[in-house]
Design an enzyme around this catalytic site. Structure first.
Site, PDB file in Angstrom:
ATOM      1  N   GLU A 212     -10.610  -4.613  -7.925  1.00  0.00           N
ATOM      2  CA  GLU A 212     -10.360  -5.774  -8.779  1.00  0.00           C
ATOM      3  C   GLU A 212     -11.636  -6.495  -9.207  1.00  0.00           C
ATOM      4  O   GLU A 212     -11.747  -6.908 -10.365  1.00  0.00           O
ATOM      5  CB  GLU A 212      -9.422  -6.751  -8.074  1.00  0.00           C
ATOM      6  CG  GLU A 212      -8.019  -6.199  -7.882  1.00  0.00           C
ATOM      7  CD  GLU A 212      -7.031  -7.262  -7.453  1.00  0.00           C
ATOM      8  OE1 GLU A 212      -6.741  -8.170  -8.258  1.00  0.00           O
ATOM      9  OE2 GLU A 212      -6.564  -7.191  -6.296  1.00  0.00           O
ATOM     10  N   HIS A 228      -7.227  15.654  10.230  1.00  0.00           N
ATOM     11  CA  HIS A 228      -6.164  16.655  10.239  1.00  0.00           C
ATOM     12  C   HIS A 228      -5.844  17.174   8.844  1.00  0.00           C
ATOM     13  O   HIS A 228      -4.894  17.958   8.689  1.00  0.00           O
ATOM     14  CB  HIS A 228      -4.915  16.070  10.901  1.00  0.00           C
ATOM     15  CG  HIS A 228      -5.108  15.764  12.347  1.00  0.00           C
ATOM     16  ND1 HIS A 228      -4.786  16.650  13.356  1.00  0.00           N
ATOM     17  CD2 HIS A 228      -5.653  14.679  12.966  1.00  0.00           C
ATOM     18  CE1 HIS A 228      -5.093  16.112  14.530  1.00  0.00           C
ATOM     19  NE2 HIS A 228      -5.620  14.922  14.316  1.00  0.00           N
ATOM     20  N   LYS A 324       1.984  -6.598 -16.051  1.00  0.00           N
ATOM     21  CA  LYS A 324       2.977  -7.653 -15.807  1.00  0.00           C
ATOM     22  C   LYS A 324       3.640  -8.096 -17.119  1.00  0.00           C
ATOM     23  O   LYS A 324       4.849  -8.340 -17.165  1.00  0.00           O
ATOM     24  CB  LYS A 324       2.324  -8.850 -15.113  1.00  0.00           C
ATOM     25  CG  LYS A 324       1.962  -8.590 -13.663  1.00  0.00           C
ATOM     26  CD  LYS A 324       1.314  -9.829 -13.036  1.00  0.00           C
ATOM     27  CE  LYS A 324       0.997  -9.599 -11.572  1.00  0.00           C
ATOM     28  NZ  LYS A 324       0.349 -10.777 -10.955  1.00  0.00           N
TER      29      LYS A 324
END
Length: 331
Positions: A212, A228, A324
């Site tokens: 950001e 892993h 948004k």
């Protein structure tokens, strides 16, 4: 609105101010007999729940970052909803589900629809900050609420005050260290590895701040999980190595086998991936809270100076705003 540098420096003052103002919220909620805690929040608001979940491992804290709530949430689950703006649609959705479910709710917000909702506690925090710059306001109420609810036995205020004092003393050094790190990381993609779940939360905070503030991509993972799978693909394709830098966040209290794993990872990097640079971060602090917030504040300053070095304004988040706005068209 304050500038990002001033906002980062305000973190300890946010903690002090929240403790002082919380005396207003004197409602006793100990009689409720809760068995679990659900903390709902997104982005810069939601990270406060992540921090609480690793600071209080003795509690069953579920951090929720979705529109829906888990199916196993029952009426004895205490919900804490955190939204700086008060208009985060995922968190408002959580409220509707929890209210229908009959849960007791505490709200932490600066404004918006959420703050108007009926709740056991409505904690109003100051306006005028980007959510990622209001961590002190967003996190500090949570341990106090847990204490007032009888879920933790030790009053958190003394350790919160000591942490704020510690951060005030460290702030200038952290800013200088962040500035130096920014010079090393400029024009590279950081990969951040943490050697504990607690510092995995801090790594996530670094990632969000770099995303950001500095407007750059960043990857994180936790050791031992990355051993892993990800360790096999690390450094491939080789062409990206000169544009990549690995940062190890070393938990001072991390498990010894994870410390060993970090050492072996570095051996692999040295033997096979000679062009790949690494940086070690060794947090300061007398306890986990101080160590986490020391490292968080360092990452905040790093993101600020990376933005400055790139000629980027750390404040606007245009893609989030656009997303948004577009979502609002489809209600």
């Amino acid at each position: 609105m304050k500038g990002m540098r001033e906002i980062i420096h305000s973190l300890p003052d946010q903690i002090f101010e929240t403790i002082k103002n919380f005396q207003y919220y004197s409602k006793d909620i100990k009689a409720q007999k809760f068995n679990k805690i659900l903390i709902c929040g997104m982005g810069g608001s939601g990270i406060s729940g992540d921090i609480a979940s690793v600071l209080y491992p003795e509690l069953e804290i579920i951090v929720n970052k979705d529109y829906q709530i888990p199916g196993y949430i029952d009426k004895r689950t205490f919900a804490i909803l955190v939204s700086y703006s008060g208009n985060t649609e995922e968190t408002l959705s959580n409220y509707r589900h929890l209210k229908k479910n009959g849960n007791k709710i505490a709200v932490i917000s600066s404004n918006g629809e959420l703050l108007k909702k009926e709740a056991l506690l409505n904690i109003k925090i100051p306006r005028g900050f980007p959510p990622r710059g209001a961590l002190g306001y967003l996190f500090t109420p949570i341990p106090i609420i847990l204490y007032k609810a009888g879920l933790i036995k030790k009053d958190p205020e003394p350790i919160l005050i000591k942490t704020a004092l510690f951060l005030k003393k460290q702030a200038k050094k952290l800013e200088q260290k962040g500035k130096i790190l920014a010079g090393l990381i400029l024009n590279k993609m950081p990969i951040i590895y943490a050697d504990s779940n607690a510092f995995g939360v801090v790594a996530k905070r670094w990632q969000c701040q770099l995303n950001e503030n500095a407007k750059m991509l960043c990857h994180t993972n936790i050791i031992p999980e990355m051993n892993h799978n990800e360790i096999v693909g690390l450094g491939k394709p080789a062409q990206i190595n000169k544009h990549t830098i690995i940062i190890f966040l070393n938990d001072p209290n991390g498990f010894s086998r994870n410390k060993l794993r970090v050492r072996i990872i570095k051996e692999i990097l040295k033997n096979e991936l000679k062009g790949l640079q690494t940086i070690d971060i060794h947090p300061l602090g007398r306890n986990l809270l101080e160590q986490m917030f020391w490292t968080i504040m360092l990452g905040d300053f790093l993101s600020l100076y990376l933005a400055r070095n790139k000629g980027t304004d750390p404040m606007p988040v245009k893609r989030i705003d656009y997303l948004k706005q577009r979502l609002s068209e489809f209600r």
